[in-house]
Design an enzyme around this catalytic site. Structure first.
Site, PDB file in Angstrom:
ATOM      1  N   LYS A 187      30.984  33.025  42.323  1.00  0.00           N
ATOM      2  CA  LYS A 187      30.925  32.381  41.019  1.00  0.00           C
ATOM      3  C   LYS A 187      30.192  31.058  41.199  1.00  0.00           C
ATOM      4  O   LYS A 187      30.133  30.527  42.303  1.00  0.00           O
ATOM      5  CB  LYS A 187      32.308  32.201  40.412  1.00  0.00           C
ATOM      6  CG  LYS A 187      33.340  31.471  41.262  1.00  0.00           C
ATOM      7  CD  LYS A 187      34.678  31.508  40.541  1.00  0.00           C
ATOM      8  CE  LYS A 187      35.775  30.780  41.303  1.00  0.00           C
ATOM      9  NZ  LYS A 187      36.456  31.637  42.278  1.00  0.00           N
ATOM     10  N   HIS A 211      39.979  24.458  44.357  1.00  0.00           N
ATOM     11  CA  HIS A 211      40.538  23.534  43.368  1.00  0.00           C
ATOM     12  C   HIS A 211      41.811  22.844  43.869  1.00  0.00           C
ATOM     13  O   HIS A 211      42.360  21.992  43.169  1.00  0.00           O
ATOM     14  CB  HIS A 211      40.848  24.308  42.088  1.00  0.00           C
ATOM     15  CG  HIS A 211      41.775  25.459  42.340  1.00  0.00           C
ATOM     16  ND1 HIS A 211      41.363  26.587  43.008  1.00  0.00           N
ATOM     17  CD2 HIS A 211      43.079  25.639  42.066  1.00  0.00           C
ATOM     18  CE1 HIS A 211      42.374  27.426  43.112  1.00  0.00           C
ATOM     19  NE2 HIS A 211      43.426  26.873  42.553  1.00  0.00           N
TER      20      HIS A 211
HETATM   21  C1  VG1 Z   1      42.786  31.788  41.638  1.00  0.00           C
HETATM   22  C2  VG1 Z   1      42.225  32.341  40.349  1.00  0.00           C
HETATM   23  C3  VG1 Z   1      41.213  33.431  40.659  1.00  0.00           C
HETATM   24  C4  VG1 Z   1      40.120  32.855  41.560  1.00  0.00           C
HETATM   25  C5  VG1 Z   1      40.746  32.255  42.793  1.00  0.00           C
HETATM   26  C6  VG1 Z   1      39.730  31.570  43.679  1.00  0.00           C
HETATM   27  O1  VG1 Z   1      43.464  32.800  42.352  1.00  0.00           O
HETATM   28  O2  VG1 Z   1      43.262  32.840  39.534  1.00  0.00           O
HETATM   29  O3  VG1 Z   1      40.693  33.916  39.443  1.00  0.00           O
HETATM   30  O4  VG1 Z   1      39.221  33.862  41.932  1.00  0.00           O
HETATM   31  O5  VG1 Z   1      41.727  31.274  42.432  1.00  0.00           O
HETATM   32  O6  VG1 Z   1      39.048  30.583  42.975  1.00  0.00           O
HETATM   33  P1  VG1 Z   1      45.050  32.975  42.333  1.00  0.00           P
HETATM   34  O7  VG1 Z   1      45.337  34.089  43.286  1.00  0.00           O
HETATM   35  O8  VG1 Z   1      45.638  31.659  42.710  1.00  0.00           O
HETATM   36  O9  VG1 Z   1      45.407  33.314  40.912  1.00  0.00           O
HETATM   37  V1  VG1 Z   1      38.518  29.217  43.775  1.00  0.00           V
HETATM   38  O10 VG1 Z   1      37.473  28.435  42.788  1.00  0.00           O
HETATM   39  O11 VG1 Z   1      40.071  28.485  44.011  1.00  0.00           O
HETATM   40  O12 VG1 Z   1      37.910  29.756  45.233  1.00  0.00           O
HETATM   41 CO    CO Z   2      36.401  27.060  43.754  1.00  0.00          CO
END
Ligand code: VG1
Ligand code: CO
Length: 546
Positions: A377, A114
């Protein structure tokens, strides 16, 4: 073919975070930076000889260049087969699907999910194992160890591979195959859901929907599945062409960043259903007509209604949620008499539970939902699940959610993010909270009129392999049914990002339709008093509220 041993300098900052290694593109462009990490992966999973590797990414800036580097290195390291998504494209869930389908030893996925893309933005790389899932901590720790002492990487001298033409090419011992990135995944989706009912919903009545691919990887997947296979009108998918900079936006499907979609679900002539996914296609946001569906509720509702979907009609074995995710799904699991596991943040912690058959569905508050069909996911899967429910229950999304609340009660949930704050201050804030823990845990403290029941620093022991993970977030349970969690992000690339998660249960039928921030206002005050958020972050409000 001559394999070259290239001398290289180790970097000290290649520790994978919540989901792979994420850095600014400029950091990845340093001499040897990408190569070192890739060689560290290959050293860790060695021998590579005779094995199959899957390779693809979300199409962001530097994706194509990195793919060429990795192809050459994979050949030099002895792989006999490399499957590359056409154009260098593979969504994260599709990569997981392709790894599993082809019994590959694993895959390399290029994405910072993201996070924004472009020459001055973010890039990322992660390794998924033969189950199709993100490398578990044991493996990422071993990869990190390798990066610290690496002295050489291996490559070959060869021309770039044509990524835009399907088909195979033999280079030395290795068959490099450019595959359709969409087909296997789309076939899997078609085998799981009730496409006939969904097709009728999308073509025969007055139901109108929009899918916002946010110029990220899911555009081609959504067009194939929603428009081609399910017959939704052309134009149902917006921002459907993957761009290297995602059109300048944050490819993060939430109310803030997916505002174009949000507008289509409100106003004078709102659509019935809207959905979006993120950079690499693993997150989802689903919206009903002028109605937001919180991801925590979504997980609970998919669980409660799984029997409506052909793939889960025989029942589900259990569920799991990441710790900061609200406890809405726990209530459903209890009613269904199936186990519910609480794991640290990040999909890698679901892998063992899925492989062992202990869970069928799992999810995170961060717009991530999935099941045992792959080991990631899956954004589009979640959207199709909702369409399947709407089609067979013959109810709008909002009604499905409201019925759920009236049966189980509602877990109000919000996350407040303070982005790119000073790292030292953020750590200091968390340390202060840790120091207060013994006191908070034992003294029945009352803060802003609410008593604290218990408090701890979350740790997890994996029920399958007993591996232990500590310091996964400070959590406080309040005696009004509320909970507050503080943790620092492991995916940011600049300073620190503080996440404050707040949730509270409500089953009074009169109080099920409150504004979330209002419903959680008392908890928000408690969090501020306890943690001095304003002081430590220097911000008077969160940057993003979801
Ligand atoms: C974030 C989200 C976490 C998710 C991760 C990867 O991590 O909180 O729930 O699994 O992003 O998602 P963090 O450590 O920044 O809170 V993705 O779709 O960015 O691979
Ligand atoms: Co992602």
């Amino acid at each position: 073919m001559i394999t070259e041993q290239v001398k290289t300098q180790a970097f000290s900052d290649q520790k994978p975070g919540t989901s792979g290694l994420r850095k600014k593109v400029t950091q990845f462009q340093q001499k040897g930076y990408l190569e070192n990490f890739v060689q560290a992966v290959f050293n860790t999973i060695a021998p590579c000889k005779g094995k199959t590797l899957v390779l693809g990414g979300d199409g962001r800036f530097y994706n194509r260049e990195a793919i060429q580097v990795i192809i050459r290195m994979a050949i030099a390291n002895g792989f006999s087969h490399i499957l590359v998504g056409k154009g260098g494209i593979l969504s994260t869930p599709a990569a997981s699907c392709v790894i599993r389908k082809n019994q590959a030893c694993g895959g390399i996925i290029l994405s910072a999910s993201h996070n924004p893309g472009g020459p001055d933005e973010d890039f990322g790389i992660k390794f998924n194992g033969d189950n199709g899932g993100p490398a578990p901590e044991k493996l990422t720790d071993a990869i990190f160890e390798q990066t610290l002492s690496i002295e050489h990487y291996q490559t070959i001298e060869a021309d770039d591979v044509e990524l835009d033409q399907l088909g195979g090419l033999q280079i030395a011992q290795c068959q490099v195959e450019i595959i359709d990135p969409v087909r296997d995944y789309a076939d899997l989706m078609e085998s799981m859901f009730d496409f006939n009912s969904m097709k009728a919903l999308l073509t025969q009545g007055d139901f109108r929907m929009c899918f916002d691919a946010m110029h990220a990887v899911n555009g081609p997947y959504a067009k194939e599945i929603l428009e081609k296979r399910l017959g939704a009108p052309d134009g149902t998918v917006i921002n459907g062409v993957p761009l290297t900079d995602f059109g300048g936006g944050h490819p993060d499907p939430n109310l803030v960043h997916a505002h174009e979609l949000v507008e289509l679900l409100h106003g004078d002539d709102p659509l019935d259903f809207g959905a979006a996914s993120d950079g690499d296609g693993d997150r989802n946001m689903v919206l009903g007509k002028a109605f937001y569906i919180n991801p925590c509720d979504s997980l609970a509702i998919l669980t409660a209604n799984a029997h409506c979907v052909p793939a889960y009609a025989k029942g589900i074995s259990g569920v799991a949620r990441s710790m900061p995710t609200s406890r809405a799904v726990d209530r459903v699991a209890e009613a269904m008499k199936i186990p519910c596991y609480e794991t640290p943040t990040g999909w890698k912690f679901f892998g063992n539970l899925l492989d062992a058959g202990k869970i069928t569905l799992c999810g995170e508050e961060s717009f991530g939902t999935g099941s045992d069909h792959v080991r990631e996911k899956d954004g589009l899967w979640a959207v199709l699940f909702w369409l399947n429910l709407i089609a067979v229950k013959k109810q709008p999304a909002s009604e499905i959610v409201r019925n759920h609340w009236s049966q189980y009660g509602r877990d109000y949930f919000t996350r407040h993010d303070y982005e790119a704050v000073d790292s030292a201050n953020a750590k200091e804030m968390i340390n202060q909270l840790k120091e207060k823990l013994p006191y908070l845990a034992n003294h029945g403290q009352i803060i802003a009129g609410i008593e604290i029941d218990s408090a701890d620093d979350f740790q997890y022991i994996d029920p399958v392999d007993d591996s232990k993970t500590t310091e996964q977030g400070i959590r406080l349970y309040l005696n009004n049914g509320g909970r507050i969690v503080f943790r620092l992000s492991g995916t940011g690339t600049q300073g620190a990002t503080l996440r404050v998660y707040l949730d509270c249960y409500q089953n009074n039928p009169e109080l099920l339709e409150l504004d979330t921030q209002q419903a959680l206002n008392e908890l928000i005050q408690v969090a501020e008093i306890l943690a001095d958020i304003k002081l430590f972050t220097g911000r008077d409000k969160p940057d993003v509220i979801t």
